[in-house]
Design a protein around this motif. Structure first.
Motif, short mmCIF file in Angstrom:
data_model
loop_
_atom_site.label_atom_id
_atom_site.label_comp_id
_atom_site.label_asym_id
_atom_site.label_seq_id
_atom_site.Cartn_x
_atom_site.Cartn_y
_atom_site.Cartn_z
N GLY A 50 -6.61 8.02 7.26
CA GLY A 50 -6.48 6.82 8.06
C GLY A 50 -5.05 6.34 8.08
O GLY A 50 -4.24 6.71 7.24
N PRO A 51 -4.73 5.53 9.05
CA PRO A 51 -3.35 5.02 9.14
C PRO A 51 -3.02 4.14 7.94
O PRO A 51 -3.84 3.35 7.46
N GLY A 52 -1.81 4.30 7.46
CA GLY A 52 -1.32 3.45 6.40
C GLY A 52 -1.68 3.89 5.00
O GLY A 52 -1.28 3.24 4.03
N PHE A 53 -2.47 5.00 4.86
CA PHE A 53 -2.84 5.47 3.52
C PHE A 53 -2.04 6.71 3.19
O PHE A 53 -2.08 7.71 3.91
N ASP A 54 -1.30 6.65 2.10
CA ASP A 54 -0.45 7.78 1.69
C ASP A 54 -1.19 8.61 0.64
O ASP A 54 -1.24 8.26 -0.53
#
Length: 547
Positions: A3-7
């Motif tokens: 998902g966006p924003g998860f590293d």
């Protein structure tokens, strides 16, 4: 899924490896004890050894030697007997460094007072990276007094034993730059009861013997020579068996298999048969147990030292972890309950280290002081019993300090956890040590007198110590109960020795905390149940002050 924003590649709040540190200079307890017991001259040697053993290179060597295990080669491809064991190069790397730094020899070669103490400190530092390769080092160190019983043998072998060159080649010892020793006493039917041994030694008429039989455990089978026990016409006797006979032929030692052990895996332990093997007697026929016991007594010193070392290595991991790991908004080290656990374990480590080094000092003092000799004979069995047993128990708690990260094989703790019981079993398990103390009490009155004098001199150091020693005297007043109470007697002796030495060498807070935690009749059996923790920071940091 992502998902966006998860590293997914970033990992936080994980502890850096404990490596590239000096395991001597980060351990104030060990530094203080070396000075207090008169071995300050060895501090530069210990500093150099500590830097080497704490390096990434040697931490990795310990891992590699325990990952790539020794392999036995009984025959070549044509069917000729080989009876050789091959090791990973990391094993030889550790042996080379240890022998170069005199771990095995300094007790015998230094002109300074405190050679045993220097040996024990160097061995303690070496032990922290690998239990297995410490085994042949201990036996090579410990064989010296037994060899000295036979002057002709000593003249031939001691220069090789005391060499600072490690020579791994499978050659006659006359062609090598240095030699290592192993030993083999245990047989399938006897175990600790070596008088039940049935291996036979047949005189040849020229002062040598032919050995026929088998041993269930032979430690370090690639050694250049071994001390064994066998039944000679005059009774159970001690013999030296070299890998090669004087004419350069392979001696008839046939290794059947290597043991698949719980721990100590970088070191090979094998089953061996003697098919008329060539041997030389150490001392007189019928004196085998007495003559090999000189070697055994010295290995027991190293067992006490080794258990303290493994406990300290694991404790350093726990302290390091708790300094760097954060939970619930602060480091683990700043949670009161974890402080209690670490402090309790640090007390245990400090007491074990001090006890081990006090034994080494006793070996040194015994060179010129008969009372010290008698004290050390009984105290070594006490120390071997207590240090090896307590280290096994403490290791379980230390694993908990790291949680899951300490339970996985990529951590060093599982290896240390498996390694540490060997010291409790090797050269006499707990019951044997306790019974040896009873034997000394009954047959060596001078040893008991020396120990009692030591206790009398220390009784006034602390009120709890006085009460503790009074309870020991009550147990000693009932000889009919000695065997049933043997472990209780030895435990009380061990705690008293630890308390006396800590009171005289450690900080006041450390000594007081130990007495409150270990000598009170109502003391808790749970780690981390200290009621008084004044000075806890100093107790913890004195056992590891890295980072």
């Amino acid at each position: 899924m992502s998902g966006p924003g998860f590293d997914f590649e970033h990992v936080s709040n994980q502890v850096p490896l404990l490596e590239n540190y000096n395991s001597f200079t980060t351990h104030p307890v060990l530094q203080n004890i070396l000075q207090a017991y008169g071995g300050g001259w060895a501090a530069p040697l210990a500093t150099e050894m500590g830097q080497l053993m704490g390096s990434h290179e040697f931490q990795e060597a310990g891992t590699l030697a325990n990952t790539h295990l020794p392999a036995l080669h009984t025959h070549d491809r044509f069917g000729n007997r080989l009876d050789t064991v091959t090791y990973h190069p990391a094993y030889h790397q550790m042996m080379t460094a240890a022998i170069r730094h005199q771990v095995h020899s300094i007790a015998w070669t230094t002109a300074e007072k405190g050679g045993y103490l220097a040996h024990s400190v160097l061995s303690y530092l070496k032990q922290q990276i690998d239990e297995g390769s410490s085994c042949p080092l201990t036996m090579t160190f410990a064989v010296v007094p037994s060899l000295q019983i036979a002057p002709d043998i000593a003249r031939e072998w001691l220069p090789r034993v005391l060499s600072t060159i490690y020579d791994e080649r499978h050659l006659p010892c006359t062609e090598k730059h240095g030699a290592t020793f192993g030993m083999a006493m245990t047989e399938p039917q006897g175990g600790s009861d070596v008088r039940a041994n049935i291996t036979m030694a047949q005189p040849t008429g020229n002062g040598t013997y032919r050995i026929i039989g088998r041993k269930w455990f032979c430690s370090a089978p690639m050694s250049d020579a071994f001390l064994i026990l066998a039944q000679a016409p005059g009774g159970l006797s001690c013999f030296l068996l070299p890998r090669f006979t004087p004419d350069g032929a392979k001696n008839q030692l046939r290794f059947q298999r290597l043991k698949d052990k719980l721990g100590n895996r970088s070191n090979a332990s094998g089953e061996v048969e003697f098919h008329g093997a060539w041997g030389r007697i150490i001392g007189e026929e019928g004196r085998g147990i007495a003559n090999i016991m000189e070697m055994v007594r010295h290995t027991r010193l190293d067992c006490a030292v080794g258990s303290a070392a493994t406990l300290q290595r694991a404790l350093a991991e726990a302290i390091h972890h708790c300094k760097h790991r954060h939970t619930f908004g602060k480091s683990l080290l700043h949670h009161p309950l974890m402080q209690n656990v670490l402090t309790d374990l640090a007390l245990e480590s400090a007491a074990a280290t001090t006890f081990a080094m006090r034994l080494a000092k006793g070996f040194d003092d015994a060179k010129t002081d008969e009372a010290a000799l008698h004290f050390t004979r009984i105290a070594t069995a006490v120390g071997k019993f207590w240090n090896t047993k307590r280290a096994v128990l403490a290791m379980g708690e230390i694993v908990e300090c790291l949680g899951g990260n300490g339970y996985v094989e990529t951590s060093i703790l599982p290896r240390l956890y498996r390694d540490v019981p060997v010291n409790a079993i090797w050269e006499g398990s707990g019951n044997i040590q306790a019974l040896d103390v009873l034997r000394a009490m009954q047959k060596e009155p001078a040893s008991v007198a020396a120990l009692m004098q030591y206790f009398q001199q220390g009784a006034g150091l602390h009120p709890l110590l006085k009460k503790h020693l009074d309870s020991l005297q009550q147990l000693l007043a009932c000889p009919s109960d000695y065997e049933r109470s043997a472990r209780i007697i030895v435990e009380k002796m061990a705690l008293a020795i630890q308390a006396i030495e800590l009171i005289q060498t450690a900080s006041a807070d450390t000594a007081e905390m130990f007495c409150q935690a270990r000598l009170r009749a109502d003391k808790s059996l749970t780690w981390g149940a200290l009621e008084e923790m004044k000075g806890w920071e100093e107790v913890v940091s004195s056992n590891y002050n890295g980072d």
